[in-house]
Design an enzyme around this catalytic site. Structure first.
Site, PDB file in Angstrom:
ATOM      1  N   CYS A 146     -11.377  19.858 -38.073  1.00 40.86           N
ATOM      2  CA  CYS A 146     -12.141  18.713 -38.556  1.00 40.86           C
ATOM      3  C   CYS A 146     -12.410  18.906 -40.045  1.00 40.86           C
ATOM      4  CB  CYS A 146     -13.454  18.581 -37.789  1.00 40.86           C
ATOM      5  SG  CYS A 146     -14.567  20.001 -38.040  1.00 40.86           S
TER       6      CYS A 146
ATOM      7  N   HIS B 126     -15.909  29.265 -35.708  1.00 38.06           N
ATOM      8  CA  HIS B 126     -15.729  30.026 -34.472  1.00 38.06           C
ATOM      9  C   HIS B 126     -14.260  30.001 -34.020  1.00 38.06           C
ATOM     10  CE1 HIS B 126     -20.218  30.011 -33.139  1.00 38.06           C
ATOM     11  NE2 HIS B 126     -19.914  31.020 -33.931  1.00 38.06           N
TER      12      HIS B 126
ATOM     13  N   HIS C 284     -21.906  26.647 -39.763  1.00 36.88           N
ATOM     14  CA  HIS C 284     -22.934  26.309 -38.775  1.00 36.88           C
ATOM     15  C   HIS C 284     -24.321  26.136 -39.384  1.00 36.88           C
ATOM     16  CE1 HIS C 284     -19.776  28.845 -36.819  1.00 36.88           C
ATOM     17  NE2 HIS C 284     -19.726  27.780 -36.050  1.00 36.88           N
TER      18      HIS C 284
ATOM     19  N   CYS D 296     -21.521  22.683 -42.838  1.00 38.42           N
ATOM     20  CA  CYS D 296     -20.911  21.365 -42.660  1.00 38.42           C
ATOM     21  C   CYS D 296     -21.914  20.290 -43.079  1.00 38.42           C
ATOM     22  CB  CYS D 296     -20.509  21.164 -41.203  1.00 38.42           C
ATOM     23  SG  CYS D 296     -19.912  19.489 -40.850  1.00 38.42           S
TER      24      CYS D 296
ATOM     25  N   HIS E  12     -26.930  29.511 -30.188  1.00 40.15           N
ATOM     26  CA  HIS E  12     -25.807  29.076 -31.015  1.00 40.15           C
ATOM     27  C   HIS E  12     -26.248  29.112 -32.483  1.00 40.15           C
ATOM     28  CE1 HIS E  12     -22.805  26.447 -32.867  1.00 40.15           C
ATOM     29  NE2 HIS E  12     -22.026  26.751 -31.841  1.00 40.15           N
TER      30      HIS E  12
ATOM     31  N   GLU F  48     -25.712  27.267 -34.988  1.00 40.67           N
ATOM     32  CA  GLU F  48     -26.180  25.987 -35.521  1.00 40.67           C
ATOM     33  C   GLU F  48     -27.614  25.699 -35.084  1.00 40.67           C
ATOM     34  OE1 GLU F  48     -25.357  21.224 -35.047  1.00 40.67           O
ATOM     35  OE2 GLU F  48     -23.624  22.567 -34.836  1.00 40.67           O
TER      36      GLU F  48
ATOM     37  N   SER G 274     -18.267  26.269 -29.336  1.00 43.22           N
ATOM     38  CA  SER G 274     -18.981  25.299 -28.496  1.00 43.22           C
ATOM     39  C   SER G 274     -18.152  24.050 -28.271  1.00 43.22           C
ATOM     40  CB  SER G 274     -20.318  24.927 -29.155  1.00 43.22           C
ATOM     41  OG  SER G 274     -20.964  23.893 -28.436  1.00 43.22           O
ATOM     42  N   ASN G 275     -17.559  23.490 -29.320  1.00 41.63           N
ATOM     43  CA  ASN G 275     -16.822  22.234 -29.136  1.00 41.63           C
ATOM     44  C   ASN G 275     -15.575  22.430 -28.294  1.00 41.63           C
ATOM     45  OD1 ASN G 275     -14.223  22.052 -31.017  1.00 41.63           O
ATOM     46  ND2 ASN G 275     -15.774  23.180 -32.162  1.00 41.63           N
TER      47      ASN G 275
ATOM     48  N   SER H  10     -12.108  23.964 -34.556  1.00 35.84           N
ATOM     49  CA  SER H  10     -11.929  25.140 -35.408  1.00 35.84           C
ATOM     50  C   SER H  10     -10.601  25.851 -35.141  1.00 35.84           C
ATOM     51  CB  SER H  10     -13.096  26.121 -35.212  1.00 35.84           C
ATOM     52  OG  SER H  10     -13.298  26.401 -33.842  1.00 35.84           O
TER      53      SER H  10
END
Length: 335
Positions: free
Chosen positions: A31, A60, A94, A116, A144, A146, A244-245, A288
């Site tokens: 992204c 990550h 993050h 980000c 996490h 973030e 996570s994503n 990522s």
């Protein structure tokens, strides 16, 4: 390897390969925030020379981290691992708690923030709510990076983490009419919707963001998986286990009924027996994960199957985030 011991990872020696159609999700992979974060490290290395220190994994993905290590990046868990050598320290995509840059300033460290911009947006929202006297509820996953960074934007006791519906049922805020909610950017769209709906039902006056906090890339990749997963016999998400994503993409595929779903980083992790008899394979990548790893997975299947690849496109992404100002000015001065 001995001739009488078969190699389980070798391609079948039957002559004709079985057919396999791969449905390749688009969008997938990097992204804008990840591209920016990696560019920050590479640009810093070009300007300052190695070593450049990075607090936590810049993104990550182990492949990306190892690649940057080879170029001269040194990854550390905390600032106390960074020597007073004048080398810059980069904060990961993050985001970090406010105490981290404050400590860096105390030590006189040169810092570059690769957070980000969409995570920074959540930080700003939380700060605004706090200044307006609202208690902030953060929807996210405990531990996490973030979430740690977002909670660290506000004084202790001003923000509460909410992970599931059970926690909402147990919430007893001091002023239920003066609440606000924000979210981690990499959550499951559907899970988050259920949690936010429950928050609104219990606290009708709660204030939310003007625009959803879940980032465009997370949403787009999950929607692409929803399109592909019902059409295939199995689906692979390329990504790291701590992403996570990427984990959310695997969960989305499972929920829409895909019988076999796997999260793998490299081709060597493929569980080949699990894919026996598969005729249609879905393939995507977390935000990522670099495209080279997707190609590696395709090549691994092409060694064992007669592969055709069809791209299933749900949306075209054109988001670009500029580099931090200090890198733009330093780069211009160096040219």
């Amino acid at each position: 390897m001995s001739a009488d011991i078969p190699n389980p990872d070798a391609a079948p020696a039957t002559g004709l390969k079985p057919p396999l159609e791969i449905l390749l999700a688009a969008p997938r992979g990097f992204c804008a925030g990840v591209v920016r974060a990696i560019d920050v490290v590479e640009r810093a290395l070009a300007i300052y020379g190695p070593p450049v220190y990075v607090r936590h994994e810049i993104v990550h993905n182990k492949y990306v981290v190892e690649s940057l290590k080879r170029k001269g990046a040194v990854f550390v868990r905390e600032l106390d691992e960074v020597p007073d050598s004048g080398a810059p320290v980069i904060f990961s995509a993050h985001g970090v708690a406010k105490t981290v840059p404050a400590n860096a300033v105390e030590r006189g460290l040169t810092t570059i923030d690769a957070t980000c911009p969409l995570v920074t947006k959540v930080h700003r929202e939380a700060e605004i709510h706090h200044k307006r006297g609202r208690h902030v509820l953060l929807v996210g996953h405990s531990g996490h990076p973030e979430v740690v960074g977002t909670m660290g934007q506000l004084p202790k006791g001003s923000i509460t983490l909410v992970e599931d519906l059970e926690q909402i049922a147990a919430l007893e805020p001091e002023n239920p009419n003066n609440l606000a909610w924000v979210t981690q950017t990499t959550l499951s769209v559907d899970d988050t919707r259920h949690i936010v709906d429950a928050l609104k039902q219990k606290f009708p006056n709660i204030t939310g963001p003007h625009k959803d906090d879940i980032c465009y890339a997370t949403t787009n990749r999950q929607e692409a998986v929803k399109q592909i997963a019902p059409l295939v016999d199995a689906l692979i998400v390329v990504g790291s286990s701590n992403s996570s994503n990427s984990q959310r993409l695997r969960e989305v595929a499972e929920r829409v009924g895909c019988p076999i779903t796997r999260l793998v980083l490299r081709a060597e992790e493929i569980d080949w027996p699990a894919f026996e008899g598969v005729k249609k394979l879905g393939l995507t990548a977390g935000a990522s994960a670099p495209e080279v790893l997707v190609e590696e997975i395709i090549d691994a299947f092409a060694a064992r199957y007669d592969v055709t690849v069809d791209t299933v496109s749900t949306v075209v992404e054109d988001m670009v985030f500029p580099l931090p100002r200090e890198l733009r000015s330093e780069a211009a001065a160096a040219e």
